[in-house]
Design an enzyme around this catalytic site. Structure first.
Site, PDB file in Angstrom:
ATOM      1  CB  THR A 109       0.452   6.861  -6.161  1.00  0.00           C
ATOM      2  OG1 THR A 109       1.213   8.034  -5.869  1.00  0.00           O
ATOM      3  CG2 THR A 109      -0.353   7.100  -7.426  1.00  0.00           C
ATOM      4  CG  ASP A 134       8.065   2.179   0.542  1.00  0.00           C
ATOM      5  OD1 ASP A 134       8.521   2.561   1.644  1.00  0.00           O
ATOM      6  OD2 ASP A 134       7.753   2.983  -0.363  1.00  0.00           O
ATOM      7  CG  ASP A 154      10.424   2.077  -4.942  1.00  0.00           C
ATOM      8  OD1 ASP A 154       9.781   2.163  -6.004  1.00  0.00           O
ATOM      9  OD2 ASP A 154       9.999   1.477  -3.940  1.00  0.00           O
ATOM     10  CB  ALA A 190      -0.931   0.001   1.217  1.00  0.00           C
ATOM     11  N   GLY A 191       0.990   1.868  -1.163  1.00  0.00           N
ATOM     12  CA  GLY A 191       1.794   3.078  -1.302  1.00  0.00           C
ATOM     13  C   GLY A 191       0.946   4.328  -1.288  1.00  0.00           C
ATOM     14  CB  THR A 225       5.288  25.559 -24.813  1.00  0.00           C
ATOM     15  OG1 THR A 225       5.443  26.950 -25.096  1.00  0.00           O
ATOM     16  CG2 THR A 225       4.980  25.380 -23.329  1.00  0.00           C
TER      17      THR A 225
END
Length: 258
Positions: A10, A110, A130, A7-8, A187
């Protein structure tokens, strides 16, 4: 089978591991409000589509850097897989490695799991990069001890900050430029160059400084969802281990059950 959950900030990655082999993996956006029931509906459907029997899951192990997400993942394990999830870093699956920094307890789960997996898979001194919400650079010595590292904004985070702060800049996709030119003529191309090649320069520069500080040969391991974005444009990586965290969780599970 083992259900390993990373579970990170993001995404939450769910992986099925059988005899040390990752047989399936799925990811969902991290949302601490998501209930165990919501996880179960989503995951059960994906397992069924992949031909995997939910009843074959004998254990669950979780690593998380989002404390608010942990409870519902634990409920998922107990309610839908009839097992108590093991939490990486807590008894009975403590890290089992030396963490040689000022505040060992502050090391993200992690990064600790990556340290365990990297040392098990590779000899010598290692730098583990990572690529996630943040990009972390971690030094693992030849004995498997965590020796410190670097935290930098992830490439998506850097782009979000740029677009949010500069009203006239468009949102662009993060991808490798078509060529190696670093003088853009419009750009969008200038943004691609700045984000992509600027990030490559950061990676190469920080790795060079870390290697100089170590003073011994160091192998560089890349992991995380965006690692492959850079592999063809730099020779700084010695190897890419796409599933390093999941591999580490499986190793911790196996170590506990030997």
């Amino acid at each position: 089978m083992l259900l390993a959950i990373d579970a990170g900030n993001t995404n939450v990655v769910f992986a099925l591991v059988e005899k040390g082999v990752i047989v399936a993996r799925w990811r969902i956006a991290t949302d601490p409000r998501r209930t165990a029931d919501e996880y179960a509906v989503w995951l059960s459907q994906l397992m069924q589509l992949g031909g995997h029997d939910r009843g074959a899951v004998e254990g669950v192990i979780i690593a998380t850097v989002v404390p608010r997400a942990l409870h519902n993942l634990q409920v998922l394990a107990s309610k839908y897989f009839a097992t108590e999830a093991l939490i990486a870093g807590r008894a009975p699956v403590e890290w089992g490695i030396a963490i040689d920094v000022d505040e060992p307890a502050s090391l993200g789960a992690d990064r600790a799991v990556n340290t365990i997996a990297a040392h098990a898979l590779h000899d010598g001194d290692l730098i583990v990069i990572d690529f996630g919400t943040a990009t972390t650079f971690d030094l693992v010595d030849y004995r498997g001890a965590y020796k410190g590292g670097i935290i930098a904004p992830g490439i998506n985070l850097s782009l979000d900050a740029l677009v949010t702060a500069a009203a006239k800049l468009p949102r662009i996709a993060i991808e490798a430029p078509a060529d190696t030119r670093v003088i853009g003529l419009n750009t969008v191309s200038q943004m691609h160059i700045g984000i992509y090649w600027g990030y490559v320069a950061m990676i190469e520069g920080l790795v060079a400084r870390m290697k100089a500080e170590v003073g011994r040969p160091v192998k560089v391991i890349a992991t995380g969802g965006l690692a492959t974005l850079f592999e063809k444009q730099t020779d700084v990586f010695d190897v890419i281990e796409a599933d390093l965290t999941i591999q580490g969780l499986a190793m911790m599970w196996d170590r506990h059950h030997i």
